[in-house]
Design an enzyme around this catalytic site. Structure first.
Site, PDB file in Angstrom:
ATOM      1  N   ARG A  35       0.836  -1.219   0.000  1.00  0.00           N
ATOM      2  CA  ARG A  35       0.000   0.000   0.000  1.00  0.00           C
ATOM      3  C   ARG A  35       0.864   1.259   0.000  1.00  0.00           C
ATOM      4  NH1 ARG A  35      -5.190  -1.834   3.610  1.00  0.00           N
ATOM      5  NH2 ARG A  35      -6.189  -2.856   1.850  1.00  0.00           N
ATOM      6  N   LYS A 198     -20.912 -16.456   0.281  1.00  0.00           N
ATOM      7  CA  LYS A 198     -22.369 -16.296   0.410  1.00  0.00           C
ATOM      8  C   LYS A 198     -22.987 -15.467  -0.696  1.00  0.00           C
ATOM      9  CE  LYS A 198     -21.718 -14.986   4.651  1.00  0.00           C
ATOM     10  NZ  LYS A 198     -21.974 -14.074   5.721  1.00  0.00           N
ATOM     11  N   GLY A 351     -10.913  -9.002  -2.434  1.00  0.00           N
ATOM     12  CA  GLY A 351      -9.709  -9.304  -1.678  1.00  0.00           C
ATOM     13  C   GLY A 351      -9.248 -10.740  -1.850  1.00  0.00           C
ATOM     14  N   GLY A 374     -13.922  -3.396  -0.181  1.00  0.00           N
ATOM     15  CA  GLY A 374     -15.280  -2.871  -0.016  1.00  0.00           C
ATOM     16  C   GLY A 374     -15.624  -1.848  -1.086  1.00  0.00           C
TER      17      GLY A 374
HETATM   18  P1  ADP Z   1     -13.716 -11.808  -2.407  1.00  0.00           P
HETATM   19  O1  ADP Z   1     -12.898 -11.364  -1.203  1.00  0.00           O
HETATM   20  O2  ADP Z   1     -12.847 -12.118  -3.587  1.00  0.00           O
HETATM   21  O3  ADP Z   1     -14.808 -10.835  -2.718  1.00  0.00           O
HETATM   22  P2  ADP Z   1     -15.410 -13.483  -0.782  1.00  0.00           P
HETATM   23  O4  ADP Z   1     -14.880 -12.833   0.448  1.00  0.00           O
HETATM   24  O5  ADP Z   1     -16.800 -13.208  -1.168  1.00  0.00           O
HETATM   25  O6  ADP Z   1     -14.430 -13.207  -2.017  1.00  0.00           O
HETATM   26  O7  ADP Z   1     -15.342 -15.070  -0.609  1.00  0.00           O
HETATM   27  C1  ADP Z   1     -14.149 -15.758  -0.375  1.00  0.00           C
HETATM   28  C2  ADP Z   1     -14.374 -16.987   0.449  1.00  0.00           C
HETATM   29  O8  ADP Z   1     -15.348 -17.845  -0.113  1.00  0.00           O
HETATM   30  C3  ADP Z   1     -13.097 -17.806   0.548  1.00  0.00           C
HETATM   31  O9  ADP Z   1     -12.625 -17.765   1.872  1.00  0.00           O
HETATM   32  C4  ADP Z   1     -13.531 -19.209   0.136  1.00  0.00           C
HETATM   33  O10 ADP Z   1     -12.983 -20.215   0.953  1.00  0.00           O
HETATM   34  C5  ADP Z   1     -15.030 -19.158   0.296  1.00  0.00           C
HETATM   35  N1  ADP Z   1     -15.694 -20.173  -0.529  1.00  0.00           N
HETATM   36  C6  ADP Z   1     -15.598 -20.340  -1.853  1.00  0.00           C
HETATM   37  N2  ADP Z   1     -16.286 -21.424  -2.254  1.00  0.00           N
HETATM   38  C7  ADP Z   1     -16.844 -21.970  -1.160  1.00  0.00           C
HETATM   39  C8  ADP Z   1     -17.661 -23.115  -0.909  1.00  0.00           C
HETATM   40  N3  ADP Z   1     -18.042 -23.896  -1.904  1.00  0.00           N
HETATM   41  N4  ADP Z   1     -18.054 -23.363   0.363  1.00  0.00           N
HETATM   42  C9  ADP Z   1     -17.661 -22.550   1.345  1.00  0.00           C
HETATM   43  N5  ADP Z   1     -16.882 -21.461   1.197  1.00  0.00           N
HETATM   44  C10 ADP Z   1     -16.472 -21.169  -0.051  1.00  0.00           C
HETATM   45 MG    MG Z   2     -13.304 -11.494   0.944  1.00  0.00          MG
END
Ligand code: ADP
Ligand code: MG
Length: 394
Positions: A35, A198, A351, A374
């Site tokens: 950063r 989710k 992230g 975010g």
């Molecule tokens: P980003 O930070 O890229 O926006 P998210 O924070 O929404 O992504 O989601 C990342 C998390 O989702 C990871 O920690 C990953 O382990 C989890 N994840 C992905 N697929 C599954 C799954 N099938 N069941 C449970 N958790 C999952």
């Molecule tokens: Mg995330």
């Protein structure tokens, strides 16, 4: 288009720059300085063009108190090393003290100073004019270069723009150029890949992107809610029961709009949420009752890859599986490899998706990796980011 530092005259002017120096610290030592290094182009430009540079940032959550656990002193030291010139730092608990004001006035062209953590002041996150005014009085120009906090209206991110001419630094410029253009003005076909744990977290993003993309690819934990809404049994896979109806609606909407919505055709299943609980690959409509899907399967990766090869712009948010565990990283790796090889504009916003790309050594093969978790999510939702809205238009 927003004005950048290039569009104004900074010579001899006191320029206050909002940076994102919210670095990870362990026992007072910076463990990752990306950063800080990312902020250097803007700072160096200002130095070279004769500005008197005043930097400000938050670090952690001191909750409006001068908690020295969150002092920016380590950042000042690191910056001094990286710039090869002294970055003046006065650790004032009130951030803007008489000593700080005097130091700001005494700056010469090309000098740099860093203020103490702006979140030492309780007014900061409430965007209260008292603190805003103190910050603005230090300078003649405001530069926002903190994309990570651009979705927050705080004294240091938007407030000062009420008093000073406001432009963007190179980091925000880059985000607008890549993330902004990808969403608003994409070369088509335009594909979005959505994943993560989710559905609920990403509903507004899916809603917004459904109106813009040609291809929508779903993976990760959210895929099982989509599969459930199609009437499939998903075993013990992660389910967002409150969103089943909505995902069904997304599927219908996509059809209506002619958006190609793709769901997993096969799934890597496990008996438990653990690396050594791997059982095997099952068709998406044949997930055994006692198993949970932790990654998209190889047939799915192939199908997604083929469609992604036709895209000219690809946005990716959220991993395809539990990539933190070796046995369930194939899907995320597979998709990352397709993007790495693609000639399309590839933008990673999220992230964990960004972390996955780095983990696979593919980060520098992407067109752009957005730095604000975010903030990029809110941008993808189609929201106006106050830290950008407050900047002057070209
Ligand atoms: P980003 O930070 O890229 O926006 P998210 O924070 O929404 O992504 O989601 C990342 C998390 O989702 C990871 O920690 C990953 O382990 C989890 N994840 C992905 N697929 C599954 C799954 N099938 N069941 C449970 N958790 C999952
Ligand atoms: Mg995330």
């Amino acid at each position: 288009m927003k004005k950048t530092v290039r569009d104004i005259d900074v010579k001899g002017k006191r320029v206050i720059v909002r940076c994102d120096f919210n670095v990870p610290l362990k026992d007072g030592v910076i463990t990752d300085d990306i950063r800080i290094t990312s902020a250097l182009p803007t700072i160096n430009y200002l130095i070279e063009n004769g500005a008197k540079v005043i930097l400000m940032s938050h670090l952690g959550r001191p909750e409006g108190e001068a908690n020295m656990k969150y002092t920016l002193l380590p950042v000042a030291k690191r910056l001094t090393e990286l710039l090869g010139k002294e970055v003046k730092f006065i650790s004032a608990p009130e951030v803007v003290s008489d000593e700080v004001k005097a130091a700001a006035l005494a700056l010469e062209e090309g000098d740099v100073m860093l203020l103490e953590n702006v979140r030492f002041r309780k007014e900061e996150t409430k965007n209260k004019p008292e603190f805003t005014k103190e910050l603005a009085d230090l300078a003649e120009v405001f530069v926002n270069d903190a994309f990570g906090t651009a979705h927050r209206a705080h004294c240091s991110t938007t407030g000062v723009a009420d008093y000073l001419p406001a432009v963007s630094g190179f980091l925000i410029e880059k985000e607008l150029q890549f993330l902004g253009n990808a969403v608003e003005n994409p070369e088509r076909p335009f594909a979005a890949i959505m994943g993560g744990a989710k559905v609920a977290d990403k509903i507004p993003v899916i809603e917004n992107l459904l109106g813009k993309v040609d291809i929508l690819i779903i993976g990760g934990g959210m895929a099982y809610t989509f599969l459930k809404s199609k009437g499939y049994e998903i075993g013990k896979s992660i389910l967002d029961a409150d969103s089943i109806e909505l995902t069904g609606e997304f599927i219908r909407k996509a059809e209506e709009k002619g958006v190609k919505l793709m769901l997993p055709v096969d799934v890597v299943c496990a008996s438990d949420f653990a690396n050594d609980a791997l059982v095997g690959v099952f068709p998406a409509d044949g997930i055994p009752e006692d198993l949970e899907g932790l990654d998209i399967g190889p047939e799915t990766v192939k199908a997604y890859g083929e469609v992604l090869k036709t895209a000219k712009t690809i946005i990716w948010n959220g991993p395809m599986g539990v990539f933190e565990m070796e046995n369930y990283q194939g899907g995320t790796r597979g998709v990352a490899e397709v993007l790495a090889e693609s000639d399309a504009v590839t933008v990673i916003g999220g992230g964990d998706s960004a972390a996955a790309c780095s983990q696979f050594g593919l980060a520098d093969k992407m067109t752009h990796i957005s730095t604000g978790g975010g903030a990029s999510l809110e941008y993808l939702e189609g929201k106006v980011l106050p830290g950008i809205a407050c900047l002057e238009d070209k």
